[in-house]
Write an enzyme that holds these catalytic residues in place. Structure first.
Site, PDB file in Angstrom:
ATOM      1  N   GLY A 244       2.982  -6.237  15.053  1.00  0.00           N
ATOM      2  CA  GLY A 244       2.743  -7.157  14.909  1.00  0.00           C
ATOM      3  C   GLY A 244       3.055  -7.581  13.180  1.00  0.00           C
ATOM      4  CG  ASP A 245       2.351  -5.533   9.644  1.00  0.00           C
ATOM      5  OD1 ASP A 245       2.096  -6.996  10.115  1.00  0.00           O
ATOM      6  OD2 ASP A 245       2.573  -4.804   9.645  1.00  0.00           O
TER       7      ASP A 245
ATOM      8  N   GLY B  24       3.330  -9.280  26.168  1.00  0.00           N
ATOM      9  CA  GLY B  24       4.506 -10.314  24.875  1.00  0.00           C
ATOM     10  C   GLY B  24       3.256 -11.723  24.378  1.00  0.00           C
TER      11      GLY B  24
ATOM     12  CD  GLU C  73      -3.648  -4.972   4.667  1.00  0.00           C
ATOM     13  OE1 GLU C  73      -3.523  -3.853   5.794  1.00  0.00           O
ATOM     14  OE2 GLU C  73      -2.230  -5.269   3.679  1.00  0.00           O
TER      15      GLU C  73
ATOM     16  CB  THR D 130       1.831 -11.157  19.414  1.00  0.00           C
ATOM     17  OG1 THR D 130       0.560 -11.076  18.865  1.00  0.00           O
ATOM     18  CG2 THR D 130       2.164 -11.322  18.990  1.00  0.00           C
TER      19      THR D 130
ATOM     20  CG  ASN E 276       4.495  -3.193   7.331  1.00  0.00           C
ATOM     21  OD1 ASN E 276       5.592  -2.123   6.264  1.00  0.00           O
ATOM     22  ND2 ASN E 276       3.695  -2.455   7.661  1.00  0.00           N
TER      23      ASN E 276
ATOM     24  CB  SER F 299      10.133   1.417  12.857  1.00  0.00           C
ATOM     25  OG  SER F 299       9.263   1.056  13.061  1.00  0.00           O
TER      26      SER F 299
ATOM     27  CG  ASN G 155      -2.353  -0.767   1.213  1.00  0.00           C
ATOM     28  OD1 ASN G 155      -2.571  -0.856   0.079  1.00  0.00           O
ATOM     29  ND2 ASN G 155      -2.465  -0.937   2.466  1.00  0.00           N
TER      30      ASN G 155
ATOM     31  N   GLY H 269       0.905  -7.798  22.459  1.00  0.00           N
ATOM     32  CA  GLY H 269       1.002  -6.330  23.288  1.00  0.00           C
ATOM     33  C   GLY H 269       2.380  -6.668  24.032  1.00  0.00           C
TER      34      GLY H 269
HETATM   35  P1  ADP Z   1      -0.264  -6.061  16.596  1.00  0.00           P
HETATM   36  O1  ADP Z   1       0.897  -5.151  16.192  1.00  0.00           O
HETATM   37  O2  ADP Z   1      -0.370  -7.620  15.779  1.00  0.00           O
HETATM   38  O3  ADP Z   1      -1.356  -5.906  17.113  1.00  0.00           O
HETATM   39  P2  ADP Z   1       0.902  -7.325  19.271  1.00  0.00           P
HETATM   40  O4  ADP Z   1       0.256  -5.355  19.896  1.00  0.00           O
HETATM   41  O5  ADP Z   1       0.393  -7.983  19.654  1.00  0.00           O
HETATM   42  O6  ADP Z   1       0.836  -6.978  18.023  1.00  0.00           O
HETATM   43  O7  ADP Z   1       2.370  -6.879  19.650  1.00  0.00           O
HETATM   44  C1  ADP Z   1       3.377  -7.909  19.062  1.00  0.00           C
HETATM   45  C2  ADP Z   1       4.413  -8.365  19.620  1.00  0.00           C
HETATM   46  O8  ADP Z   1       5.015  -6.958  19.139  1.00  0.00           O
HETATM   47  C3  ADP Z   1       4.064  -8.366  21.399  1.00  0.00           C
HETATM   48  O9  ADP Z   1       4.465  -9.961  21.858  1.00  0.00           O
HETATM   49  C4  ADP Z   1       5.340  -7.914  22.111  1.00  0.00           C
HETATM   50  O10 ADP Z   1       6.281  -8.566  21.746  1.00  0.00           O
HETATM   51  C5  ADP Z   1       5.875  -6.433  20.686  1.00  0.00           C
HETATM   52  N1  ADP Z   1       5.149  -5.398  21.238  1.00  0.00           N
HETATM   53  C6  ADP Z   1       4.163  -5.391  21.017  1.00  0.00           C
HETATM   54  N2  ADP Z   1       3.930  -3.310  21.873  1.00  0.00           N
HETATM   55  C7  ADP Z   1       4.837  -3.785  23.319  1.00  0.00           C
HETATM   56  C8  ADP Z   1       5.498  -2.293  23.048  1.00  0.00           C
HETATM   57  N3  ADP Z   1       4.340  -1.255  23.586  1.00  0.00           N
HETATM   58  N4  ADP Z   1       6.294  -2.415  23.910  1.00  0.00           N
HETATM   59  C9  ADP Z   1       7.340  -3.660  23.636  1.00  0.00           C
HETATM   60  N5  ADP Z   1       7.318  -4.722  23.283  1.00  0.00           N
HETATM   61  C10 ADP Z   1       6.213  -5.002  21.914  1.00  0.00           C
END
Ligand code: ADP
Length: 299
Positions: free
Chosen positions: A242-243, A216, A136, A211, A42, A282, A10, A213
């Site tokens: 996530g990507d 972990g 997508e 995952t 990505n 990034s 995209n 966020g």
């Molecule tokens: P998506 O972007 O698909 O919603 P997640 O938010 O679950 O995916 O994030 C994927 C992975 O990225 C997590 O398992 C973690 O290891 C890392 N991650 C995401 N957010 C953070 C954060 N705020 N601090 C540190 N690592 C993060």
């Protein structure tokens, strides 16, 4: 082991605005940036920056030159990318002063994957190679079935998660990589451990990587179930976490990493990605991720 990613590309037009455009209003943007995006692009970029051999299968619509160049510059093999007369997929992203966004996506060429192209592309890969998919592009169910017939290993990141996913041939999938929202959509379960169990029961033989966020995540397959931690960093922009995780984890599989080590490396790469602004921009290269891990293990 090769990685073949059938995925979106995209052009992201990112507009800074005082507030989101209201019905009937004409609003001047404060600034505009044009960036490369799409979950497919990505994830190919992340896997290549992690050092894997990655082939991107995508539809290069009109205006997509910068997207193909970005992939190439990162070492992704673009020989399977196909020219397409439709406009390139794009997103119009408004960002308000609070950092919130509002996104309009036009699929364009990302919904022009034809069956003949899919078959011709899959024919270049062999048993044991990895096929990566997100949600997508069009014809995802067809790619899943054909790839499984050829005994390729199908890895599915069901993102964005629409209800249509419930009708996909999910028995073809060998590994799901998904977040909490996507797990809820697939299983109707809010609690992550239960969601992972339900998904594994529904797709016996499949591994699940959920995952969570900054919390972990959870990995489970027929031999093990383990949780992993995220690294503690100051998050600046979580777009693309996530990507980055998905691209790195798949690269690690292709490179034969042990699962525990692979989870740690993918978590490190995504921690670095969230500490910087931008999505594709990034994503760290392997050397940066390994240096981060070395610093963390000295702590
Ligand atoms: P998506 O972007 O698909 O919603 P997640 O938010 O679950 O995916 O994030 C994927 C992975 O990225 C997590 O398992 C973690 O290891 C890392 N991650 C995401 N957010 C953070 C954060 N705020 N601090 C540190 N690592 C993060």
């Amino acid at each position: 082991m090769k990685i073949l990613n059938f995925g979106s590309m995209n052009i992201d037009y990112v507009y800074r605005v005082e507030h989101f455009v209201r019905p009937g209003e004409t609003l001047g943007a404060i600034s505009m940036e044009k960036q490369c995006g799409g979950k497919g692009l990505n994830q190919s970029t992340a896997a290549a920056r992690a050092g894997a051999e990655v082939y991107h299968a995508g539809m290069a619509g009109v205006g997509s030159e910068m997207l193909v160049s970005m992939l190439k510059d990162n070492g992704v093999d673009v020989s399977c990318v196909c020219g397409c007369a439709q406009p390139a997929g794009h997103a119009v992203i408004q960002v308000n002063p609070r950092g919130q966004n509002s996104i309009l996506v036009y699929s364009g060429s990302n919904h022009a994957f034809g069956r003949e192209y899919i078959e011709k592309t899959l024919a270049k890969f062999a048993q044991g190679d990895i096929v990566l998919l997100q949600n997508e592009i069009n014809n995802v169910p067809y790619i899943m079935e054909k790839a499984a017939e050829k005994k390729l290993r199908v890895i599915f990141n069901p993102s964005p998660a629409g209800e249509e996913i419930l009708g996909y041939p999910l028995e073809s999938v060998g590994l799901f990589i998904l977040n909490e929202t996507e797990a809820k959509m697939l299983t109707d379960e809010n609690e992550p451990e239960r969601a992972a169990k339900v998904l594994r029961r529904r797709c016996p033989g499949a591994a699940v990587l959920l995952t969570l966020g900054e919390k972990g995540g959870i990995y489970s397959d027929s031999e093990r179930e383990e949780t992993f931690d995220a690294f503690s960093v100051a998050a600046v922009d979580t777009t693309g976490a996530g990507d980055t995780f998905t691209g790195y984890f798949i690269a690690g599989i292709a490179q034969g990493l042990d699962t525990g080590e692979n989870l740690r490396r993918a978590a490190a790469a995504s921690a670095l990605a969230v500490s910087k602004k931008g999505a594709a921009a990034s994503i760290p290269v392997l050397a940066q991720t390994l240096a981060f891990l070395a610093r963390e293990s000295r702590k």
